[in-house]
Design a protein around this motif. Sequence first.
Motif, PDB file in Angstrom:
ATOM      1  N   ASP A 159      62.189  24.906   4.346  1.00 39.03           N
ATOM      2  CA  ASP A 159      63.366  25.298   5.120  1.00 39.03           C
ATOM      3  C   ASP A 159      63.868  26.678   4.706  1.00 39.03           C
ATOM      4  N   ALA A 160      63.850  26.951   3.390  1.00 33.88           N
ATOM      5  CA  ALA A 160      64.337  28.242   2.903  1.00 33.88           C
ATOM      6  C   ALA A 160      63.445  29.395   3.340  1.00 33.88           C
ATOM      7  N   ALA A 161      62.168  29.108   3.563  1.00 35.19           N
ATOM      8  CA  ALA A 161      61.220  30.163   3.935  1.00 35.19           C
ATOM      9  C   ALA A 161      61.113  30.375   5.439  1.00 35.19           C
ATOM     10  N   LYS A 162      61.729  29.523   6.228  1.00 35.62           N
ATOM     11  CA  LYS A 162      61.511  29.538   7.685  1.00 35.62           C
ATOM     12  C   LYS A 162      61.814  30.894   8.316  1.00 35.62           C
ATOM     13  N   THR A 163      62.969  31.451   8.046  1.00 33.14           N
ATOM     14  CA  THR A 163      63.363  32.707   8.684  1.00 33.14           C
ATOM     15  C   THR A 163      62.413  33.842   8.309  1.00 33.14           C
ATOM     16  N   ILE A 164      62.070  33.942   7.027  1.00 31.94           N
ATOM     17  CA  ILE A 164      61.165  35.001   6.576  1.00 31.94           C
ATOM     18  C   ILE A 164      59.791  34.838   7.213  1.00 31.94           C
ATOM     19  N   MET A 165      59.291  33.625   7.284  1.00 30.15           N
ATOM     20  CA  MET A 165      57.974  33.381   7.879  1.00 30.15           C
ATOM     21  C   MET A 165      57.975  33.808   9.344  1.00 30.15           C
ATOM     22  N   GLU A 166      59.009  33.442  10.072  1.00 28.06           N
ATOM     23  CA  GLU A 166      59.081  33.806  11.483  1.00 28.06           C
ATOM     24  C   GLU A 166      59.158  35.323  11.656  1.00 28.06           C
ATOM     25  N   GLU A 167      59.931  35.988  10.808  1.00 26.60           N
ATOM     26  CA  GLU A 167      60.030  37.445  10.863  1.00 26.60           C
ATOM     27  C   GLU A 167      58.680  38.105  10.626  1.00 26.60           C
ATOM     28  N   GLU A 168      57.972  37.636   9.622  1.00 23.13           N
ATOM     29  CA  GLU A 168      56.704  38.252   9.261  1.00 23.13           C
ATOM     30  C   GLU A 168      55.629  38.028  10.313  1.00 23.13           C
ATOM     31  N   ILE A 169      55.593  36.846  10.898  1.00 20.56           N
ATOM     32  CA  ILE A 169      54.640  36.588  11.976  1.00 20.56           C
ATOM     33  C   ILE A 169      54.947  37.483  13.174  1.00 20.56           C
ATOM     34  N   ALA A 170      56.234  37.641  13.490  1.00 16.85           N
ATOM     35  CA  ALA A 170      56.628  38.489  14.611  1.00 16.85           C
ATOM     36  C   ALA A 170      56.245  39.947  14.391  1.00 16.85           C
ATOM     37  N   MET A 171      56.301  40.414  13.135  1.00 21.07           N
ATOM     38  CA  MET A 171      56.039  41.821  12.858  1.00 21.07           C
ATOM     39  C   MET A 171      54.589  42.116  12.512  1.00 21.07           C
ATOM     40  N   LYS A 172      53.909  41.199  11.818  1.00 21.40           N
ATOM     41  CA  LYS A 172      52.632  41.541  11.193  1.00 21.40           C
ATOM     42  C   LYS A 172      51.398  40.932  11.860  1.00 21.40           C
ATOM     43  N   LEU A 173      51.577  39.910  12.673  1.00 19.55           N
ATOM     44  CA  LEU A 173      50.407  39.245  13.240  1.00 19.55           C
ATOM     45  C   LEU A 173      49.842  40.037  14.418  1.00 19.55           C
TER      46      LEU A 173
END
Length: 385
Positions: free
Chosen positions: A55-69
Amino acid sequence: MTLDTPLDCKHKKQYEFNVRDEVAEKCKLGLHAMNGGEGPNSYAQNSTYQRGVVDAAKTIMEEEIAMKLDVKHHSSTHKMPFRIADFGCSTGHNSFPAMQMITEAVEKKFHTEGLASRVPDFQVFFNDQLVNDFNTIFHSLPPERNYHAAGVPGSFYSRLLPNASLDFAYSSCALNWLSRAPAAVADHTSSAWNEGKVHYTGARHEVFEAYANHYANDIQSFLEARAQELVSGGLMALLVPAVPSFKISNTSYTTPTEMDLIGSCLVDMTKRGRISKEKIDSFNFPLYFTIPRELQAIIERNPSFSMERMEILNNQGKLTLTSAHARATYLRAVFEGLLVNHFGGEIMDELFDRYTKKLAASSLFLDPNNEKSIIIFVLLKRKAE
C-alpha cells in the motif's frame, strides 16, 4: 494406473510417504516457505505488515510506470502478452493487489499514449520456493483479475524464465532472505562460528561480515538472473526490507532484533533439556537487513541495469504491530517452517508461547518509537544489449 485413477488406500499412503520424503529432502537443502493455508497461524492471515508495504508503494509504483515504461516498443509486437513476475510471492494474498495495481497502471499507460486498441493481454508468473503453498495461490486467485496466472517454483537467486521473456519484474519483502545462512557461521573451525547465537546481531564482527558478503553475492545472482529474463527497457521494482545506516563496533553489530529474542527462548529451552546445544550452534536465520548505501553499491556494480529511482518509503506508523500476540503470530507464520525443519515441530507451541511472554514483558520491541526498520524502493531499467 493413470492420472485419472483414484488412489486406493495402499497407494495413497505410499504417495504421502513419498511426498514427505521429498519435502524433507528439500528442507535439508535449506528450502523453506511461509506457513501455507489460511488457518490462524498461516501467512495469509498474518501478513498485514507486508500488505502495508504494498500500500505504501502504490503511488510511487504508479508514477514510475507512467513515466518510465516504454509501451510504444511493446505495441509494435502487440500480439505478445505483457509478462510480469512476482519473485517471492508466498501464498499470494499480498501479491494479488500488487499485480492488479501494476496491470492497471500499465493499461493506463497504453491509454495515455493513444494506444488503447493495442492494450495487450497480461500474464503473471507467481514465483516462490519449491515447498511454497502454490495450491493456496491458485485457490485464492481473484475471480475478476485482468491477467492470466502461472506458477514458477524455484529459488529466485537462479534463472527461472526464458531469455528476454519478462516486461516487468517485481519483488516485495523477499530480498532480505538469503539463499541460505552463510556456511561459515555454523562451522566450529571458522572464525565466523556463531556459537550459541542464531543471527548476526550481538555477534562478533566476523559473523556480520560473513552475512554481508553472502548477501552481496546473493543480490548479484538475483540481478544477473533477472538481466537474462527481462527485455531491453524492461522495468524491475524492488521493495527491500532494510535498516537505516548504522555504525558497528570492532567486535559486533549490536542492535537487538526479534530473531535474538527467539534465540534467547531456544537457549532457555536448551537449559531445560528440550533441545540440544548442538542444535542451536548449527542454526542461523538466513536473513540480512541491508542499508541504503550498501544496496546501492551492490546494484551499481551490475552493468545490466540503470538505477531509475531509489528512496525510503514513507510508511512510518503503518507497519508496526503493537500487540505481543499479533507480533508473535506474524513471526510464527514467517519462521515456523524454517524452525520446524531444524528443531522439529513438537517444540513450536512452547517456543512461541515463551516468545510471546518475553515480548509482552519487553519495553523495547512493542514501543513504536523503537521501530527502526525501513523499506527501500528501487526501480531498475534493463539496459539495451
